[in-house]
Design a protein around this motif. Structure first.
Motif, PDB file in Angstrom:
ATOM      1  N   GLN A 298       3.593  -4.306  -6.247  1.00 62.07           N
ATOM      2  CA  GLN A 298       3.083  -3.229  -7.077  1.00 62.07           C
ATOM      3  C   GLN A 298       2.939  -3.660  -8.527  1.00 62.07           C
ATOM      4  O   GLN A 298       1.966  -3.309  -9.208  1.00 62.07           O
ATOM      5  CB  GLN A 298       4.006  -2.014  -6.994  1.00 62.07           C
ATOM      6  CG  GLN A 298       3.967  -1.319  -5.642  1.00 62.07           C
ATOM      7  CD  GLN A 298       4.777  -0.034  -5.636  1.00 62.07           C
ATOM      8  OE1 GLN A 298       4.667   0.784  -6.535  1.00 62.07           O
ATOM      9  NE2 GLN A 298       5.604   0.133  -4.625  1.00 62.07           N
ATOM     10  N   LYS A 299       3.877  -4.470  -9.010  1.00 64.45           N
ATOM     11  CA  LYS A 299       3.781  -4.962 -10.385  1.00 64.45           C
ATOM     12  C   LYS A 299       2.579  -5.895 -10.534  1.00 64.45           C
ATOM     13  O   LYS A 299       1.876  -5.849 -11.549  1.00 64.45           O
ATOM     14  CB  LYS A 299       5.070  -5.684 -10.769  1.00 64.45           C
ATOM     15  CG  LYS A 299       6.271  -4.771 -10.893  1.00 64.45           C
ATOM     16  CD  LYS A 299       7.502  -5.554 -11.331  1.00 64.45           C
ATOM     17  CE  LYS A 299       8.714  -4.632 -11.467  1.00 64.45           C
ATOM     18  NZ  LYS A 299       9.925  -5.383 -11.887  1.00 64.45           N
ATOM     19  N   LYS A 390      -6.631   0.843   1.888  1.00 64.58           N
ATOM     20  CA  LYS A 390      -6.840   2.138   1.242  1.00 64.58           C
ATOM     21  C   LYS A 390      -5.673   2.481   0.321  1.00 64.58           C
ATOM     22  O   LYS A 390      -5.875   2.997  -0.793  1.00 64.58           O
ATOM     23  CB  LYS A 390      -7.001   3.213   2.318  1.00 64.58           C
ATOM     24  CG  LYS A 390      -7.294   4.593   1.768  1.00 64.58           C
ATOM     25  CD  LYS A 390      -7.469   5.603   2.903  1.00 64.58           C
ATOM     26  CE  LYS A 390      -7.743   6.999   2.349  1.00 64.58           C
ATOM     27  NZ  LYS A 390      -7.879   7.993   3.455  1.00 64.58           N
ATOM     28  N   ARG A 391      -4.466   2.182   0.765  1.00 62.30           N
ATOM     29  CA  ARG A 391      -3.278   2.441  -0.061  1.00 62.30           C
ATOM     30  C   ARG A 391      -3.255   1.568  -1.299  1.00 62.30           C
ATOM     31  O   ARG A 391      -2.905   2.029  -2.399  1.00 62.30           O
ATOM     32  CB  ARG A 391      -2.025   2.193   0.779  1.00 62.30           C
ATOM     33  CG  ARG A 391      -0.718   2.472   0.064  1.00 62.30           C
ATOM     34  CD  ARG A 391      -0.657   3.902  -0.409  1.00 62.30           C
ATOM     35  NE  ARG A 391       0.584   4.178  -1.116  1.00 62.30           N
ATOM     36  CZ  ARG A 391       0.776   5.237  -1.894  1.00 62.30           C
ATOM     37  NH1 ARG A 391      -0.198   6.124  -2.056  1.00 62.30           N
ATOM     38  NH2 ARG A 391       1.935   5.415  -2.497  1.00 62.30           N
ATOM     39  N   ALA A 392      -3.665   0.303  -1.164  1.00 58.83           N
ATOM     40  CA  ALA A 392      -3.709  -0.596  -2.318  1.00 58.83           C
ATOM     41  C   ALA A 392      -4.729  -0.108  -3.346  1.00 58.83           C
ATOM     42  O   ALA A 392      -4.483  -0.188  -4.565  1.00 58.83           O
ATOM     43  CB  ALA A 392      -4.057  -2.009  -1.850  1.00 58.83           C
ATOM     44  N   LYS A 397      -5.903   2.565  -8.597  1.00 57.39           N
ATOM     45  CA  LYS A 397      -6.490   3.656  -9.366  1.00 57.39           C
ATOM     46  C   LYS A 397      -5.442   4.359 -10.220  1.00 57.39           C
ATOM     47  O   LYS A 397      -5.712   4.730 -11.371  1.00 57.39           O
ATOM     48  CB  LYS A 397      -7.160   4.657  -8.416  1.00 57.39           C
ATOM     49  CG  LYS A 397      -8.444   4.155  -7.792  1.00 57.39           C
ATOM     50  CD  LYS A 397      -9.048   5.203  -6.879  1.00 57.39           C
ATOM     51  CE  LYS A 397     -10.361   4.712  -6.277  1.00 57.39           C
ATOM     52  NZ  LYS A 397     -10.969   5.718  -5.362  1.00 57.39           N
ATOM     53  N   LYS A 398      -4.230   4.529  -9.674  1.00 51.76           N
ATOM     54  CA  LYS A 398      -3.161   5.156 -10.455  1.00 51.76           C
ATOM     55  C   LYS A 398      -2.766   4.279 -11.633  1.00 51.76           C
ATOM     56  O   LYS A 398      -2.519   4.777 -12.739  1.00 51.76           O
ATOM     57  CB  LYS A 398      -1.959   5.418  -9.562  1.00 51.76           C
ATOM     58  CG  LYS A 398      -2.182   6.526  -8.543  1.00 51.76           C
ATOM     59  CD  LYS A 398      -0.939   6.762  -7.699  1.00 51.76           C
ATOM     60  CE  LYS A 398      -1.163   7.888  -6.688  1.00 51.76           C
ATOM     61  NZ  LYS A 398       0.042   8.133  -5.859  1.00 51.76           N
ATOM     62  N   SER A 399      -2.714   2.978 -11.407  1.00 49.57           N
ATOM     63  CA  SER A 399      -2.390   2.058 -12.510  1.00 49.57           C
ATOM     64  C   SER A 399      -3.515   2.075 -13.558  1.00 49.57           C
ATOM     65  O   SER A 399      -3.254   1.978 -14.776  1.00 49.57           O
ATOM     66  CB  SER A 399      -2.213   0.649 -11.961  1.00 49.57           C
ATOM     67  OG  SER A 399      -1.126   0.600 -11.067  1.00 49.57           O
ATOM     68  N   LEU A 400      -4.754   2.211 -13.102  1.00 49.82           N
ATOM     69  CA  LEU A 400      -5.883   2.249 -14.035  1.00 49.82           C
ATOM     70  C   LEU A 400      -5.876   3.517 -14.871  1.00 49.82           C
ATOM     71  O   LEU A 400      -6.245   3.495 -16.060  1.00 49.82           O
ATOM     72  CB  LEU A 400      -7.180   2.173 -13.222  1.00 49.82           C
ATOM     73  CG  LEU A 400      -8.489   2.029 -14.019  1.00 49.82           C
ATOM     74  CD1 LEU A 400      -8.496   0.701 -14.778  1.00 49.82           C
ATOM     75  CD2 LEU A 400      -9.688   2.100 -13.085  1.00 49.82           C
ATOM     76  N   ALA A 405       2.948   4.660 -10.303  1.00 48.54           N
ATOM     77  CA  ALA A 405       2.931   4.909  -8.851  1.00 48.54           C
ATOM     78  C   ALA A 405       4.287   5.339  -8.374  1.00 48.54           C
ATOM     79  O   ALA A 405       5.296   4.699  -8.674  1.00 48.54           O
ATOM     80  CB  ALA A 405       2.499   3.656  -8.114  1.00 48.54           C
ATOM     81  N   VAL A 406       4.336   6.449  -7.691  1.00 52.00           N
ATOM     82  CA  VAL A 406       5.581   6.973  -7.155  1.00 52.00           C
ATOM     83  C   VAL A 406       5.557   6.828  -5.640  1.00 52.00           C
ATOM     84  O   VAL A 406       4.613   7.258  -4.992  1.00 52.00           O
ATOM     85  CB  VAL A 406       5.774   8.453  -7.547  1.00 52.00           C
ATOM     86  CG1 VAL A 406       7.072   8.995  -6.965  1.00 52.00           C
ATOM     87  CG2 VAL A 406       5.724   8.614  -9.032  1.00 52.00           C
ATOM     88  N   GLN A 407       6.595   6.236  -5.096  1.00 50.23           N
ATOM     89  CA  GLN A 407       6.671   6.043  -3.649  1.00 50.23           C
ATOM     90  C   GLN A 407       7.620   7.055  -3.058  1.00 50.23           C
ATOM     91  O   GLN A 407       8.667   7.321  -3.608  1.00 50.23           O
ATOM     92  CB  GLN A 407       7.171   4.610  -3.313  1.00 50.23           C
ATOM     93  CG  GLN A 407       6.209   3.555  -3.813  1.00 50.23           C
ATOM     94  CD  GLN A 407       4.848   3.630  -3.129  1.00 50.23           C
ATOM     95  OE1 GLN A 407       4.786   3.916  -1.940  1.00 50.23           O
ATOM     96  NE2 GLN A 407       3.768   3.394  -3.854  1.00 50.23           N
TER      97      GLN A 407
END
Length: 407
Positions: A298-299, A390-392, A397-400, A405-407
């Motif tokens: 994720q990082k 799709k998840r990636a 998009k959330k990082s953009l 990102a919350v899991q």
């Protein structure tokens, strides 16, 4: 080289530090290798069995068979026979009249099929492909002699010293309450063997005997067309069909064994479907590997987004990652399956017992099997990458958008 493909390739390579993701990647690759090789071996085995069974069926099936479409018999036509004989590649025509009758020898009796054949029976495929065929010189005489299948002879306990059997057939001349069956004597002069299903059912006799038994003068059940070995069966079949009047048909060996071939095809289709499900389960390793890889990186996704990578490019990284693992497994699986099939063909490693001697298990690999296995494996691998990709993209998009990102 695209940056997404380059990064995915780096993910697949072995790093200096062996991580859980690397182990999952190896496990996914090995499972694809094993499932691909198994599916290819199963298809090769089915091909070998189909070839073996076809050879067994074709031993007693004529190359071309002419029969009536509606009734059981037809009248022999010399003019039509002469026209068919003039077709290029036709060697001869064996005339056949088959009936089902009751045979009795002392206290033993059996329902048999008496195959009445013309005098040129010795040039037929049935005669040439027989494992055993005692003398048929009686075909040119008027004697009531015949040869029986080994299975029939064993059932009625036939011996050379006790070889006269009684044959019973329904009387065809109207209604005879006192004498409903025609009874005649037939001398079994020898035995034949070609296939167990035929050996336990058939008796071969002169066609004149069967005509007298059934009062069917000049009637025929079918004609067996004997052709040259180098002839093209399909072209000959088309040429003969043009000569036949309405109500007749000519069939080749494949059409004569349509039921058996359909059963083999359904069995093959069922086996392919079952082992395709095994491939689907193997592709789940790729799914879990990509899911774990996305959680771990994720990082890295956030860093790549900050460097200008689009969500679509992030998705491509994990798509390429999964497909590289799958393609590597497919390649090694095809090599392993083909290699094992070749060794079985060459050396007969796996054998089974047949009539007190060991026979190599039949295996035959076709190019289409490799294509089918590759297509099915790639298809399932693509399905396995859909949700992780799709998840990636969602995480990118959330990082953009600057949302953690919350899991």
């Amino acid at each position: 080289m695209q940056i997404s493909f380059f990064i995915a390739k780096r993910y697949v390579k072995k790093q200096s530090k062996i991580t859980l993701i690397y182990r999952l990647s190896r496990l996914a690759c090995y499972s694809m290798v094993l499932s691909t090789a198994i599916l290819l071996l199963v298809l090769a085995t089915m091909n070998g069995m189909q070839k073996l069974l076809s050879a067994l069926f074709y031993t007693y099936t004529p190359a071309l068979k002419i029969e009536c479409q509606t009734g059981k018999t037809f009248l022999s036509n010399k003019e039509l026979k002469k026209q068919i004989m003039d077709v290029a590649g036709v060697t001869d025509i064996v005339e056949v009249l088959e009936v089902t009758a009751l045979m009795r020898l002392l206290d033993h009796q059996a329902i048999v099929t008496i195959k009445g054949v013309s005098n040129n029976f010795t040039i037929s495929d049935f005669y040439k492909n027989s494992k055993r065929m005692d003398g048929v010189a009686f075909l040119g005489d008027d004697r009531a002699k015949a040869i029986a299948g080994i299975g029939v002879a064993q059932f009625v306990q036939w011996t050379t010293h006790n070889n006269k059997v009684e044959v019973f057939y329904p009387n065809q001349n109207g209604h005879h309450l006192n004498k409903p069956y025609k009874r005649t004597t037939l001398e079994i002069d020898g035995l034949f063997s070609i296939a167990p299903s035929i050996d336990c059912k058939y008796i071969i006799a002169p066609i004149r005997f069967v005509e007298g038994l059934t009062n069917g003068l000049k009637k025929r059940t079918h004609w067996e067309v004997v052709i040259e070995a180098t002839s093209e069966v399909q072209n000959m079949q088309i040429n003969i069909e043009k000569l036949l009047p309405n109500g007749y048909k000519v069939t080749n060996q494949t059409e004569q064994n349509a039921t058996r071939r359909r059963a083999i095809f359904i069995e093959r289709l069922s086996v392919c479907f079952i082992f395709a499900l095994v491939l689907l389960l193997a592709s789940l390793h790729i799914f879990f590997m990509l899911c774990m890889s996305i959680l771990q990186k994720q990082k890295n996704i956030a860093i790549l987004v900050s460097l200008g990578a689009t969500p679509r490019e992030i998705g491509k990284i994990f798509f390429y990652n999964g497909m590289l693992v799958a393609l590597k497994g497919i390649l090694y699986g095809l090599m392993l399956g083909w290699g094992l099939s070749f060794l079985q063909q060459k050396f007969g490693i796996v054998t089974f017992t047949k009539t007190s001697h060991r026979v190599a298990y039949p295996v035959e690999i076709h190019a289409f099997d490799c294509v089918y296995t590759t297509i099915v494996t790639i298809l399932f691998s693509l399905l396995a990458t859909l949700w992780p990709v799709k998840r990636a993209i969602q995480l990118a998009k959330k990082s953009l958008d600057g949302i953690p990102a919350v899991q």
